[in-house]
Design a protein around this motif. Sequence first.
Motif, PDB file in Angstrom:
ATOM      1  N   LEU A   1     -18.439  -6.688  -3.094  1.00  0.00           N
ATOM      2  CA  LEU A   1     -17.063  -7.107  -2.795  1.00  0.00           C
ATOM      3  C   LEU A   1     -16.588  -8.204  -3.750  1.00  0.00           C
ATOM      4  O   LEU A   1     -15.561  -8.839  -3.510  1.00  0.00           O
ATOM      5  N   ALA A   2     -17.325  -8.426  -4.851  1.00  0.00           N
ATOM      6  CA  ALA A   2     -16.974  -9.525  -5.764  1.00  0.00           C
ATOM      7  C   ALA A   2     -15.671  -9.259  -6.507  1.00  0.00           C
ATOM      8  O   ALA A   2     -14.944 -10.180  -6.849  1.00  0.00           O
ATOM      9  N   TYR A   3     -15.367  -7.986  -6.775  1.00  0.00           N
ATOM     10  CA  TYR A   3     -14.180  -7.683  -7.577  1.00  0.00           C
ATOM     11  C   TYR A   3     -12.943  -7.401  -6.727  1.00  0.00           C
ATOM     12  O   TYR A   3     -11.856  -7.896  -6.999  1.00  0.00           O
ATOM     13  N   GLY A   4     -13.100  -6.562  -5.693  1.00  0.00           N
ATOM     14  CA  GLY A   4     -11.914  -6.150  -4.929  1.00  0.00           C
ATOM     15  C   GLY A   4     -12.215  -5.968  -3.453  1.00  0.00           C
ATOM     16  O   GLY A   4     -13.248  -6.419  -2.949  1.00  0.00           O
ATOM     17  N   ASN A   5     -11.294  -5.304  -2.767  1.00  0.00           N
ATOM     18  CA  ASN A   5     -11.380  -5.200  -1.304  1.00  0.00           C
ATOM     19  C   ASN A   5     -12.320  -4.108  -0.810  1.00  0.00           C
ATOM     20  O   ASN A   5     -12.562  -4.006   0.388  1.00  0.00           O
ATOM     21  N   GLU A   6     -12.760  -3.225  -1.708  1.00  0.00           N
ATOM     22  CA  GLU A   6     -13.612  -2.109  -1.281  1.00  0.00           C
ATOM     23  C   GLU A   6     -15.004  -2.259  -1.904  1.00  0.00           C
ATOM     24  O   GLU A   6     -15.124  -2.561  -3.089  1.00  0.00           O
ATOM     25  N   SER A   7     -16.040  -2.043  -1.090  1.00  0.00           N
ATOM     26  CA  SER A   7     -17.425  -2.062  -1.588  1.00  0.00           C
ATOM     27  C   SER A   7     -17.927  -0.618  -1.601  1.00  0.00           C
ATOM     28  O   SER A   7     -17.336   0.252  -0.949  1.00  0.00           O
ATOM     29  N   PRO A   8     -19.035  -0.332  -2.297  1.00  0.00           N
ATOM     30  CA  PRO A   8     -19.557   1.045  -2.273  1.00  0.00           C
ATOM     31  C   PRO A   8     -19.790   1.537  -0.840  1.00  0.00           C
ATOM     32  O   PRO A   8     -19.462   2.680  -0.506  1.00  0.00           O
TER      33      PRO A   8
ATOM     34  N   GLY B   1      -3.793   1.311   1.522  1.00  0.00           N
ATOM     35  CA  GLY B   1      -4.739   0.807   0.511  1.00  0.00           C
ATOM     36  C   GLY B   1      -5.832   1.811   0.187  1.00  0.00           C
ATOM     37  O   GLY B   1      -5.573   2.980  -0.034  1.00  0.00           O
ATOM     38  N   ASN B   2      -7.070   1.280   0.116  1.00  0.00           N
ATOM     39  CA  ASN B   2      -8.245   2.129  -0.173  1.00  0.00           C
ATOM     40  C   ASN B   2      -8.059   2.951  -1.454  1.00  0.00           C
ATOM     41  O   ASN B   2      -8.403   4.136  -1.501  1.00  0.00           O
ATOM     42  N   THR B   3      -7.537   2.290  -2.474  1.00  0.00           N
ATOM     43  CA  THR B   3      -7.240   3.023  -3.711  1.00  0.00           C
ATOM     44  C   THR B   3      -8.508   3.504  -4.426  1.00  0.00           C
ATOM     45  O   THR B   3      -8.467   4.519  -5.121  1.00  0.00           O
TER      46      THR B   3
ATOM     47  N   SER C   1      -4.376  -8.459 -11.084  1.00  0.00           N
ATOM     48  CA  SER C   1      -3.021  -8.560 -10.515  1.00  0.00           C
ATOM     49  C   SER C   1      -2.465  -7.209 -10.091  1.00  0.00           C
ATOM     50  O   SER C   1      -1.551  -7.144  -9.283  1.00  0.00           O
ATOM     51  N   ILE C   2      -3.013  -6.132 -10.667  1.00  0.00           N
ATOM     52  CA  ILE C   2      -2.532  -4.789 -10.303  1.00  0.00           C
ATOM     53  C   ILE C   2      -3.507  -4.158  -9.316  1.00  0.00           C
ATOM     54  O   ILE C   2      -4.586  -3.714  -9.689  1.00  0.00           O
ATOM     55  N   GLU C   3      -3.126  -4.145  -8.044  1.00  0.00           N
ATOM     56  CA  GLU C   3      -3.946  -3.463  -7.026  1.00  0.00           C
ATOM     57  C   GLU C   3      -3.245  -2.205  -6.517  1.00  0.00           C
ATOM     58  O   GLU C   3      -3.727  -1.578  -5.569  1.00  0.00           O
ATOM     59  N   SER C   4      -2.108  -1.892  -7.100  1.00  0.00           N
ATOM     60  CA  SER C   4      -1.355  -0.712  -6.653  1.00  0.00           C
ATOM     61  C   SER C   4      -0.237  -0.464  -7.667  1.00  0.00           C
ATOM     62  O   SER C   4       0.074  -1.325  -8.501  1.00  0.00           O
ATOM     63  N   VAL C   5       0.385   0.706  -7.564  1.00  0.00           N
ATOM     64  CA  VAL C   5       1.530   1.019  -8.428  1.00  0.00           C
ATOM     65  C   VAL C   5       2.668   0.028  -8.135  1.00  0.00           C
ATOM     66  O   VAL C   5       3.363  -0.429  -9.046  1.00  0.00           O
ATOM     67  N   GLU C   6       2.820  -0.358  -6.880  1.00  0.00           N
ATOM     68  CA  GLU C   6       3.883  -1.300  -6.492  1.00  0.00           C
ATOM     69  C   GLU C   6       3.661  -2.671  -7.136  1.00  0.00           C
ATOM     70  O   GLU C   6       4.616  -3.329  -7.560  1.00  0.00           O
ATOM     71  N   ASP C   7       2.392  -3.109  -7.207  1.00  0.00           N
ATOM     72  CA  ASP C   7       2.089  -4.374  -7.902  1.00  0.00           C
ATOM     73  C   ASP C   7       2.559  -4.293  -9.354  1.00  0.00           C
ATOM     74  O   ASP C   7       3.102  -5.264  -9.896  1.00  0.00           O
ATOM     75  N   ALA C   8       2.318  -3.139  -9.979  1.00  0.00           N
ATOM     76  CA  ALA C   8       2.697  -2.976 -11.391  1.00  0.00           C
ATOM     77  C   ALA C   8       4.207  -3.157 -11.547  1.00  0.00           C
ATOM     78  O   ALA C   8       4.676  -3.832 -12.464  1.00  0.00           O
ATOM     79  N   PHE C   9       4.957  -2.582 -10.610  1.00  0.00           N
ATOM     80  CA  PHE C   9       6.415  -2.707 -10.692  1.00  0.00           C
ATOM     81  C   PHE C   9       6.830  -4.171 -10.559  1.00  0.00           C
ATOM     82  O   PHE C   9       7.639  -4.678 -11.347  1.00  0.00           O
TER      83      PHE C   9
ATOM     84  N   ILE D   1      -7.818   3.779 -12.848  1.00  0.00           N
ATOM     85  CA  ILE D   1      -7.548   4.805 -11.832  1.00  0.00           C
ATOM     86  C   ILE D   1      -7.905   4.282 -10.443  1.00  0.00           C
ATOM     87  O   ILE D   1      -7.208   4.555  -9.476  1.00  0.00           O
ATOM     88  N   ALA D   2      -8.998   3.504 -10.347  1.00  0.00           N
ATOM     89  CA  ALA D   2      -9.484   3.047  -9.038  1.00  0.00           C
ATOM     90  C   ALA D   2      -8.492   2.110  -8.354  1.00  0.00           C
ATOM     91  O   ALA D   2      -8.423   2.052  -7.135  1.00  0.00           O
TER      92      ALA D   2
END
Length: 373
Positions: free
Chosen positions: A57-64, A100-102, A251-259, A274-275
């Motif tokens: 979980l060091a990088y993001g909200n989902e772990s393996p 979520g769960n990208t 900073s980009i966790e979704s397409v909406e963040d990118a916008f 992609i993830a």
Amino acid sequence: MSPILIESIQTIIVDLPTIRPHKLAMHTMQQQTLVIIRVQCSDGIEGIGESTTIGGLAYGNESPESIKQNIDSHLGPLLVGQDAANINAAMLRLDKAAKGNTFAKSGLESALLDAQGKRLGLPVSELLGGRVRDSLEVAWTLASGNTAKDIEEAERMLDIRRHRIFKLKIGAGEVNADLKHVIAIKQALGERASVRVDVNQAWDESVALRACQVLGDNGIDLIEQPISRINRGGQIRLNQRSPAPIMADESIESVEDAFSLAADGAASIFALKIAKNGGPRAVLRTAQIAEAAGIALYGGTMLEGAIGTLASAHAFVTLNKLAWGTELFGPLLLTEEIVTEAPVYRDFQLEVPRTPGLGLTLDEERLAFFSRT
Ligand code: MUC
Ligand code: MG
């Protein structure tokens, strides 16, 4: 004609050794963990995908483990019985039922694309509208934690013509020591290489203001995610002041963040992953936002193995402008493969297969050997 249905979905956690420890600001990797997804369809075709992150979980909200559990308990059952050939409908169904769960969605979307490509006899890139190139420039990350070793590693990569772009992972150490490390590597490599840094959010704005100036003044070409994704004001100010361009990654966790980053002017380059967007089709939506906003593109990685790497590559070869290249070197960081034929790296480029689907076949024996259960 009756539709081809998704019959079952299997997730497998695989732990693979790395060629050396890989030191990032928030975690030192001693191995990499992949989540492999197998989607069986009623026409006998199997699609394969991969959902991989860095350091639990060091990088993001989902772990393996959470990716596997969420696919097994929630996302997979939503897809079983659905039309395997209608990827739009399948992904909309997931987005409607699950926030979520990208990462998990990206592996599923990749597997559906792989199956559809095999079904139609087309590479995934062609399902995504068609490729405009056959290979991608690939950067290498120097992250041994030691300046002399990193220089040696870079020289070897230049000699064998595998990489001429180097990303240095900094931010774990004291800032002045990090700057010394980066400048020493840039001075050793000179104009023979592009040297860039990734801070993985480790600095605050007060540190970043000075550090970005020093890095820019010393020939560093790009600064990735210097401060927290939460500090939007700071990112905007840094983007205006830094002599070297700022790239958004975390900073980009979704397409909406990118916008919203594009609207705020918070970065001049986007790392496409992609993830973090929800799959190869989703990441192209972020690319389109960037293109419309005049933001340059870079093909990012979550250090996936062959499957996630080629799923990314098939999306990236459809892009007209990829000004900063890619870092799709994940398979090269691993000592083992779970596919029969490893992706081909030649002359600083990754070659993207023209065979149906992603262009990969699982090696059942190796997969069973490295899988956790
Ligand atoms: C990241 O933060 O960009 C990509 C290359 C690498 O070495 O780490 C990753 C993650
Ligand atoms: Mg990064």
